[in-house]
Design a protein around this motif. Structure first.
Motif, PDB file in Angstrom:
ATOM      1  N   ALA A 123      11.107 -16.030 -11.410  1.00 18.46           N
ATOM      2  CA  ALA A 123      10.402 -14.764 -11.625  1.00 18.46           C
ATOM      3  C   ALA A 123       9.254 -14.600 -10.623  1.00 18.46           C
ATOM      4  N   ALA A 124       8.507 -15.660 -10.358  1.00 17.44           N
ATOM      5  CA  ALA A 124       7.401 -15.588  -9.396  1.00 17.44           C
ATOM      6  C   ALA A 124       7.912 -15.316  -7.979  1.00 17.44           C
ATOM      7  N   ALA A 125       9.007 -15.961  -7.609  1.00 19.52           N
ATOM      8  CA  ALA A 125       9.581 -15.741  -6.274  1.00 19.52           C
ATOM      9  C   ALA A 125      10.063 -14.304  -6.125  1.00 19.52           C
ATOM     10  N   ALA A 126      10.672 -13.765  -7.165  1.00 24.40           N
ATOM     11  CA  ALA A 126      11.165 -12.384  -7.109  1.00 24.40           C
ATOM     12  C   ALA A 126      10.004 -11.403  -6.958  1.00 24.40           C
ATOM     13  N   ALA A 127       8.931 -11.616  -7.691  1.00 19.38           N
ATOM     14  CA  ALA A 127       7.761 -10.738  -7.575  1.00 19.38           C
ATOM     15  C   ALA A 127       7.172 -10.814  -6.168  1.00 19.38           C
ATOM     16  N   GLY A 128       7.113 -12.007  -5.614  1.00 17.32           N
ATOM     17  CA  GLY A 128       6.603 -12.168  -4.254  1.00 17.32           C
ATOM     18  C   GLY A 128       7.459 -11.444  -3.225  1.00 17.32           C
ATOM     19  N   MET A 129       8.785 -11.462  -3.408  1.00 18.54           N
ATOM     20  CA  MET A 129       9.674 -10.763  -2.482  1.00 18.54           C
ATOM     21  C   MET A 129       9.437  -9.260  -2.515  1.00 18.54           C
ATOM     22  N   VAL A 130       9.253  -8.705  -3.697  1.00 17.23           N
ATOM     23  CA  VAL A 130       9.015  -7.262  -3.820  1.00 17.23           C
ATOM     24  C   VAL A 130       7.701  -6.888  -3.150  1.00 17.23           C
ATOM     25  N   ILE A 131       6.652  -7.655  -3.399  1.00 15.08           N
ATOM     26  CA  ILE A 131       5.347  -7.377  -2.791  1.00 15.08           C
ATOM     27  C   ILE A 131       5.426  -7.529  -1.271  1.00 15.08           C
ATOM     28  N   GLY A 132       6.111  -8.568  -0.810  1.00 11.01           N
ATOM     29  CA  GLY A 132       6.264  -8.778   0.633  1.00 11.01           C
ATOM     30  C   GLY A 132       7.015  -7.642   1.308  1.00 11.01           C
ATOM     31  N   MET A 133       8.096  -7.146   0.669  1.00  6.62           N
ATOM     32  CA  MET A 133       8.855  -6.041   1.244  1.00  6.62           C
ATOM     33  C   MET A 133       7.986  -4.789   1.326  1.00  6.62           C
ATOM     34  N   ALA A 134       7.236  -4.509   0.276  1.00  8.04           N
ATOM     35  CA  ALA A 134       6.367  -3.331   0.285  1.00  8.04           C
ATOM     36  C   ALA A 134       5.324  -3.434   1.399  1.00  8.04           C
ATOM     37  N   ALA A 135       4.733  -4.597   1.560  1.00 12.71           N
ATOM     38  CA  ALA A 135       3.722  -4.778   2.608  1.00 12.71           C
ATOM     39  C   ALA A 135       4.336  -4.617   3.996  1.00 12.71           C
ATOM     40  N   LYS A 136       5.532  -5.164   4.192  1.00 13.01           N
ATOM     41  CA  LYS A 136       6.176  -5.070   5.500  1.00 13.01           C
ATOM     42  C   LYS A 136       6.553  -3.625   5.824  1.00 13.01           C
ATOM     43  N   MET A 137       7.096  -2.911   4.849  1.00 14.28           N
ATOM     44  CA  MET A 137       7.462  -1.507   5.083  1.00 14.28           C
ATOM     45  C   MET A 137       6.222  -0.670   5.372  1.00 14.28           C
ATOM     46  N   THR A 138       5.145  -0.918   4.626  1.00 13.46           N
ATOM     47  CA  THR A 138       3.917  -0.151   4.831  1.00 13.46           C
ATOM     48  C   THR A 138       3.352  -0.401   6.215  1.00 13.46           C
ATOM     49  N   SER A 139       3.350  -1.652   6.657  1.00 15.32           N
ATOM     50  CA  SER A 139       2.781  -1.943   7.971  1.00 15.32           C
ATOM     51  C   SER A 139       3.616  -1.347   9.095  1.00 15.32           C
ATOM     52  N   LYS A 140       4.934  -1.273   8.927  1.00 15.79           N
ATOM     53  CA  LYS A 140       5.791  -0.709   9.970  1.00 15.79           C
ATOM     54  C   LYS A 140       5.762   0.815   9.972  1.00 15.79           C
ATOM     55  N   LEU A 141       5.672   1.425   8.793  1.00 22.18           N
ATOM     56  CA  LEU A 141       5.689   2.894   8.709  1.00 22.18           C
ATOM     57  C   LEU A 141       4.326   3.506   9.003  1.00 22.18           C
ATOM     58  N   ARG A 142       3.263   2.765   8.757  1.00 27.22           N
ATOM     59  CA  ARG A 142       1.895   3.236   8.940  1.00 27.22           C
ATOM     60  C   ARG A 142       1.672   4.600   8.273  1.00 27.22           C
ATOM     61  N   PRO A 143       1.787   4.639   6.958  1.00 30.00           N
ATOM     62  CA  PRO A 143       1.600   5.920   6.276  1.00 30.00           C
ATOM     63  C   PRO A 143       0.156   6.402   6.399  1.00 30.00           C
ATOM     64  N   PRO A 144      -0.038   7.721   6.342  1.00 32.07           N
ATOM     65  CA  PRO A 144      -1.403   8.242   6.396  1.00 32.07           C
ATOM     66  C   PRO A 144      -2.176   7.852   5.136  1.00 32.07           C
ATOM     67  N   PRO A 145      -3.493   7.916   5.201  1.00 37.86           N
ATOM     68  CA  PRO A 145      -4.323   7.462   4.075  1.00 37.86           C
ATOM     69  C   PRO A 145      -3.988   8.127   2.746  1.00 37.86           C
ATOM     70  N   GLU A 146      -3.666   9.421   2.781  1.00 40.65           N
ATOM     71  CA  GLU A 146      -3.375  10.095   1.507  1.00 40.65           C
ATOM     72  C   GLU A 146      -2.087   9.579   0.864  1.00 40.65           C
ATOM     73  N   MET A 147      -1.121   9.137   1.688  1.00 36.16           N
ATOM     74  CA  MET A 147       0.108   8.574   1.123  1.00 36.16           C
ATOM     75  C   MET A 147      -0.145   7.167   0.578  1.00 36.16           C
ATOM     76  N   ILE A 148      -1.029   6.433   1.221  1.00 32.31           N
ATOM     77  CA  ILE A 148      -1.419   5.125   0.689  1.00 32.31           C
ATOM     78  C   ILE A 148      -2.100   5.322  -0.666  1.00 32.31           C
ATOM     79  N   ALA A 149      -2.934   6.358  -0.765  1.00 31.59           N
ATOM     80  CA  ALA A 149      -3.606   6.654  -2.037  1.00 31.59           C
ATOM     81  C   ALA A 149      -2.592   6.997  -3.129  1.00 31.59           C
ATOM     82  N   VAL A 150      -1.560   7.766  -2.783  1.00 30.63           N
ATOM     83  CA  VAL A 150      -0.514   8.098  -3.763  1.00 30.63           C
ATOM     84  C   VAL A 150       0.201   6.827  -4.203  1.00 30.63           C
ATOM     85  N   GLY A 151       0.524   5.949  -3.243  1.00 35.40           N
ATOM     86  CA  GLY A 151       1.178   4.686  -3.580  1.00 35.40           C
ATOM     87  C   GLY A 151       0.317   3.815  -4.482  1.00 35.40           C
TER      88      GLY A 151
END
Length: 192
Positions: A123-151
Motif C-alpha cells: 500500500a505504501a509503495a502504491a501511494a508513492g507511485m501515484v504521488i511520484g507520477m503526479a509530481a513528474k507530470m506537473t514538472s513536465k507540463l509546467r501548469p500555470p499557478p491557477e491550475m496548480i491552485a485548482v489541483g
C-alpha cells in the motif's frame, strides 16, 4: 483540444498496442498510472506529455478505472474499435491472471500474521507511485499557478474534507475550464 502530435511521436501497430498495454498491466502493481505514462510517453512515444495528460484527465472524470478508460481512447485514436479492444484487453489480461493466483494465495494464507506487513508495504509503495507520477507530470507540463491552485484545492477537498470525487469534479471542473479559457489568446477566445 489536443495539440498536434510532433514528428517525434510514433504510431503504434495493433500488436504494439496490445503488447505495450500488456507490459503496462503487468508492471502496474499498486496502480498502473505511473507505468502507463512511462511506457506511452517516454518509452514508446505514442503521445506527447500534454496529449497523455489530456486523455488521462478525461479518463479520470469518467466512471471506471482511469488508465483503462485512457486505454480505450488511445487504442481508438490509433486503430478504431479494434485498437480500443486490443489496448483494453492487453492492460487487463496479465493482471487478471495474476489476480486469480493472488486471490487463491490470499484465501489460503491471508490470515497468517506475517502477511500484514507485506500488505502494508504494498500500500505504501502504491501511494508513492501515484504521488511520484503526479509530481513528474506537473514538472513536465509546467501548469500555470491557477491550475496548480485548482489541483491543490482538489487534493484538499479529497484529503481534508473527504468530499466525494464526483462532487469535487462538479465544483472544480467548471472553474478550471474558465481559468484555462481565460489564458487563451484573445483571437482564439473569440473563435471558440
Amino acid at each position: 483540444m489536443a495539440e498536434a502530435a510532433p514528428s517525434s511521436t510514433v504510431t503504434p501497430t495493433r500488436a504494439d498496442l496490445f503488447f505495450g498495454y500488456a507490459k503496462i498491466g503487468l508492471l502496474g502493481f499498486g496502480g498502473v498510472g505511473a507505468w502507463a505514462r512511462r511506457v506511452i510517453v517516454e518509452e514508446r512515444r505514442w503521445l506527447t506529455e500534454r496529449d497523455y495528460a489530456e486523455v488521462l484527465g478525461i479518463g479520470q472524470v469518467l466512471p471506471g478505472p482511469n488508465v483503462g478508460n485512457a486505454a480505450v481512447m488511445i487504442g481508438r485514436r490509433f486503430h478504431g474499435l479494434a485498437g480500443a479492444l486490443l489496448a483494453t484487453s492487453g492492460i487487463y489480461i496479465g493482471p487478471f491472471c495474476v489476480l486469480m493466483l493472488l486471490a487463491w494465495a490470499y484465501q489460503t494464507y491471508g490470515q497468517m500474521p506475517a502477511v500484514a506487513p507485506f500488505m502494508q508495504g504494498i500500500a505504501a509503495a502504491a501511494a508513492g507511485m501515484v504521488i511520484g507520477m503526479a509530481a513528474k507530470m506537473t514538472s513536465k507540463l509546467r501548469p500555470p499557478p491557477e491550475m496548480i491552485a485548482v489541483g491543490l484545492a482538489a487534493c484538499g477537498a479529497a484529503f481534508w474534507w473527504r468530499l466525494p470525487l464526483p462532487l469535487i469534479v462538479a465544483i472544480l471542473a467548471p472553474v478550471s475550464i474558465v481559468l484555462a479559457h481565460r489564458r487563451l489568446p484573445p483571437a482564439v477566445r473569440r473563435a471558440a
